[in-house]
Motif scaffolding. Structure first.
Motif, PDB file in Angstrom:
ATOM      1  N   SER A 118      -5.907   1.556  -8.147  1.00 18.64           N
ATOM      2  CA  SER A 118      -5.316   2.718  -7.902  1.00 18.64           C
ATOM      3  C   SER A 118      -6.274   3.746  -8.182  1.00 18.64           C
ATOM      4  N   ALA A 119      -6.401   4.784  -7.341  1.00 14.08           N
ATOM      5  CA  ALA A 119      -7.608   5.923  -7.551  1.00 14.08           C
ATOM      6  C   ALA A 119      -7.047   7.239  -6.758  1.00 14.08           C
ATOM      7  N   PRO A 120      -7.599   8.339  -7.086  1.00 16.68           N
ATOM      8  CA  PRO A 120      -7.246   9.630  -6.540  1.00 16.68           C
ATOM      9  C   PRO A 120      -7.669   9.445  -4.917  1.00 16.68           C
ATOM     10  N   VAL A 121      -6.732   9.905  -4.305  1.00 13.81           N
ATOM     11  CA  VAL A 121      -6.628   9.787  -2.824  1.00 13.81           C
ATOM     12  C   VAL A 121      -8.125  10.049  -2.333  1.00 13.81           C
ATOM     13  N   GLU A 122      -8.989  10.975  -2.714  1.00 15.67           N
ATOM     14  CA  GLU A 122     -10.180  11.438  -2.114  1.00 15.67           C
ATOM     15  C   GLU A 122     -11.248  10.409  -2.552  1.00 15.67           C
ATOM     16  N   LYS A 123     -10.847   9.340  -3.441  1.00 14.92           N
ATOM     17  CA  LYS A 123     -12.036   8.304  -3.744  1.00 14.92           C
ATOM     18  C   LYS A 123     -11.252   6.976  -3.280  1.00 14.92           C
ATOM     19  N   ALA A 124     -10.605   7.019  -2.289  1.00 11.94           N
ATOM     20  CA  ALA A 124      -9.999   5.936  -1.833  1.00 11.94           C
ATOM     21  C   ALA A 124     -10.918   4.862  -1.257  1.00 11.94           C
ATOM     22  N   ARG A 125     -12.002   5.282  -0.708  1.00 13.09           N
ATOM     23  CA  ARG A 125     -13.074   4.599   0.058  1.00 13.09           C
ATOM     24  C   ARG A 125     -13.698   3.954  -0.985  1.00 13.09           C
ATOM     25  N   GLU A 126     -14.074   4.525  -2.054  1.00 10.69           N
ATOM     26  CA  GLU A 126     -14.772   3.737  -3.305  1.00 10.69           C
ATOM     27  C   GLU A 126     -13.760   2.633  -3.877  1.00 10.69           C
ATOM     28  N   GLU A 138       0.721  -1.206  -0.009  1.00  8.82           N
ATOM     29  CA  GLU A 138      -0.081  -0.121   0.084  1.00  8.82           C
ATOM     30  C   GLU A 138       0.916   1.206  -0.015  1.00  8.82           C
ATOM     31  N   PHE A 139       0.501   2.409  -0.794  1.00 10.32           N
ATOM     32  CA  PHE A 139       1.200   3.388  -0.823  1.00 10.32           C
ATOM     33  C   PHE A 139       0.417   4.805  -1.526  1.00 10.32           C
ATOM     34  N   THR A 140       1.320   5.765  -1.350  1.00 10.65           N
ATOM     35  CA  THR A 140       0.710   6.970  -1.784  1.00 10.65           C
ATOM     36  C   THR A 140       1.492   7.328  -2.979  1.00 10.65           C
ATOM     37  N   TRP A 141       1.295   8.315  -3.984  1.00 12.72           N
ATOM     38  CA  TRP A 141       2.172   8.642  -4.962  1.00 12.72           C
ATOM     39  C   TRP A 141       1.369   9.845  -5.574  1.00 12.72           C
ATOM     40  N   ASP A 142       2.118  10.575  -6.510  1.00 13.86           N
ATOM     41  CA  ASP A 142       1.681  11.895  -7.157  1.00 13.86           C
ATOM     42  C   ASP A 142       0.903  11.755  -8.307  1.00 13.86           C
ATOM     43  N   GLY A 189      -3.198  14.246 -10.273  1.00 19.07           N
ATOM     44  CA  GLY A 189      -3.030  14.435  -8.673  1.00 19.07           C
ATOM     45  C   GLY A 189      -2.797  13.177  -7.881  1.00 19.07           C
ATOM     46  N   PRO A 190      -2.732  13.529  -6.566  1.00 20.15           N
ATOM     47  CA  PRO A 190      -2.223  12.299  -5.837  1.00 20.15           C
ATOM     48  C   PRO A 190      -3.036  10.956  -5.735  1.00 20.15           C
ATOM     49  N   ARG A 191      -2.723   9.880  -5.827  1.00 18.52           N
ATOM     50  CA  ARG A 191      -3.239   8.910  -5.798  1.00 18.52           C
ATOM     51  C   ARG A 191      -2.881   7.709  -4.747  1.00 18.52           C
TER      52      ARG A 191
END
Length: 541
Positions: free
Chosen positions: A518-526, A486-490, A497-499
């Protein structure tokens, strides 16, 4: 112990004639009785004394029983047992309730097997309505399980009963003597680890109940108490295939973080939507919820109760202590279950960036290196064919379809996602490529899935711009060794934007499988829902 009536039958409080024993539980005996004043049949629960308690503890328990039973008596809902009266005889409490003509949900499952999704949704929605009423009155049930749900003959009405270990807000627990109360298979992880109990704990129990109703067995059933504790608190949650039509609800209720768990109103709305349309809508995002790295969905770590980027040492110690105590007698090493397996290095077994690291938010186990797919690859074209559930094939939750991919596997993907092959990797992408679900099948590598993902993580910054907060965790999938990355990236551009990416890798049948989202950070729940469904339904063919 009550007066003697005709033929030696006991009469308590000069009014209730106890006629036949209906059952016995941990806290008392339930009798079929007649209310001689009103001339009606009732059920009477006799709370038996606990000889292990001191006189002071017994008195405190007695007082709490009466106080909290009277609070439950104030509840009025068609799916909550009606408490008519609370009396005491010879300093022993008795709770007088409506008599339901029918057995328990546990009896029904034992005699007739699991129920169909529509019936499960109806029962679940009715019980959620009951819980909403109880919670609004400040009453927690704390022991929701099929044995504590009665099913009325003829009408099929589900009635939540046995508030015997209920807790009223602001009061100590009714049976609290320093020991655990409840049924471990249906007990929320926060209660297992000693955290404060709230309405969300009852909702976890209902999620486990739905799995049992649909499949015939709790997903947390094991051969020992230590095994159950491990399954509830640590292990990957494997929902039964029969839960597929209601998966968004089941997954939302079986969320280990109570703050992210579906609430009763949301879950009831989703189940009633399924009853009306045959489709379960996705779980809503929390109002005002703005994910940060600390608030992103948890990865499956040695202590899965710890969200990514957030340390909670106190809870970790409590979980460890609980597991050590429970498993000591079974010869199981809690240290082996809880030790941190992250980190590591190595050389990736395949070349650098080609596929776009997919981000999902799963509650799954195992994952594989997430390479990166360029957002500007070929126009998506649909190939994988939709297949109906058949023997050896997965079922599809509402809002998904099963694809039989030419690469040699079948799984469920969201409706509207299109297939985009990228060499060894196959992507299923949402419109606009907001969500990218990737699969790669290769030959097993030395060191297995964990080594593969650790090596990929070492090269994470090379393959994923702005790579950060990466963590690889050893886990299992269907009992097979697996790893989760699991990780975050740009993202690949400022516009993208961040994913956030979730990647599961495991070996099966002589092949190495890698599934990620993989998805935008703000859509991580979905995205997490998509990832969960993909891994849960994935079948090699």
């Amino acid at each position: 112990m009550g007066t003697e009536g005709e033929a030696g039958v006991r009469v308590i409080a000069g009014r209730y004639r106890l006629e036949a024993r209906l059952g016995r539980g941990g806290m008392g005996v339930v009798w079929r009785a007649t209310d001689r004043l009103l001339g009606r049949q009732v059920a009477v629960k006799e709370l038996v004394p606990d000889d292990s308690l001191s006189e002071e503890e017994a008195r405190a328990r007695h007082d709490r029983t009466l106080r909290e039973a009277r609070a439950v008596a104030q509840l009025s809902h068609p799916h909550i047992i009606v408490v008519h009266d609370v009396v005491e005889e010879d300093e022993r409490p008795y709770i007088v309730m409506e008599l339901i003509d029918g057995g328990s949900l546990a009896d029904r499952i034992a005699e007739h097997g699991p129920v169909e999704p529509r019936e499960a949704a109806r029962i679940g929605a009715d019980l959620l309505g009951a819980l909403r009423a109880a919670h609004a009155a400040g009453v927690l049930h704390r022991d929701i399980k099929p044995a504590n749900v009665l099913v009325e003959s003829g009408s099929g009405r589900a009635v939540l009963t046995d508030f015997g270990i209920a807790q009223v807000a602001g009061a100590t627990t009714l049976t609290e003597t320093g020991s655990f109360v409840g049924s471990p298979e249906y007990t929320a992880p926060e209660r297992m680890s000693g955290e404060r109990t709230g309405p969300a704990s009852d909702l976890w129990s209902l999620g486990a109940l739905l799995c049992t109703v649909l499949s015939g067995e709790s997903p947390f059933r094991r051969d020992s108490l230590g095994g159950i504790l491990h399954a509830v608190v640590v292990a990957d949650i494997r929902t039964p295939p029969q839960a597929a039509p209601l998966l968004p609800v089941v997954r939302g209720l079986l969320e280990r973080d109570p703050q992210r768990r579906l609430d009763a109103a949301e879950a009831e709305r989703m189940l009633r939507a399924f009853l009306a349309t045959g489709r379960t809508p996705p779980a809503p995002a929390r109002t005002g919820y703005t994910p940060t790295q600390a608030d992103l969905p948890r990865q499956r770590s040695a202590d899965p109760s710890v969200p990514a980027g957030r340390e909670r040492p106190t809870r970790g110690v409590l979980v460890a202590a609980l597991l050590v105590a429970a498993m000591a007698g079974a010869g199981v090493s809690a240290a082996a279950l809880l030790m941190d397996r992250g980190g590591g290095g190595g050389t990736p077994p395949w070349p650098g960036p080609t596929v776009s690291g997919s981000a999902a938010t799963p509650t799954v186990s195992g994952s594989v290196p997430v390479p990166t797919v360029s957002g500007s690859t070929a126009v998506p074209t649909m190939s994988g064919s939709v297949s109906a559930p058949a023997q050896g094939r997965p079922g599809a939750p509402s809002g998904y379809r099963v694809v039989d991919d030419p690469a040699g596997y079948a799984f469920a993907v969201p409706e509207g996602f299109t297939r985009v092959p990228q060499g060894e990797r196959v992507f299923y992408m949402s419109p606009g490529r907001t969500f990218r679900l990737g699969v790669r099948v290769t030959q097993p590598q030395p060191g297995g899935p964990l080594s593969v993902l650790k090596a990929a993580a070492v090269k994470g910054a090379d393959t994923n711009p702005g790579y950060r907060n990466g963590r690889v965790t050893e886990t299992t999938r269907d009992g097979r060794p697996a790893a989760l990355w699991e990780f975050t990236w740009d993202g690949f551009s400022a516009a993208e934007g961040p994913r956030h990416t979730f990647d599961l890798c495991w070996e099966e049948g002589g092949r190495l499988y890698d599934v990620w989202v993989s998805a935008p950070v703000e859509k991580a729940r979905e995205a997490r829902q998509y990832f969960d469904v993909a891994v849960d339904t994935f079948v090699p063919v």
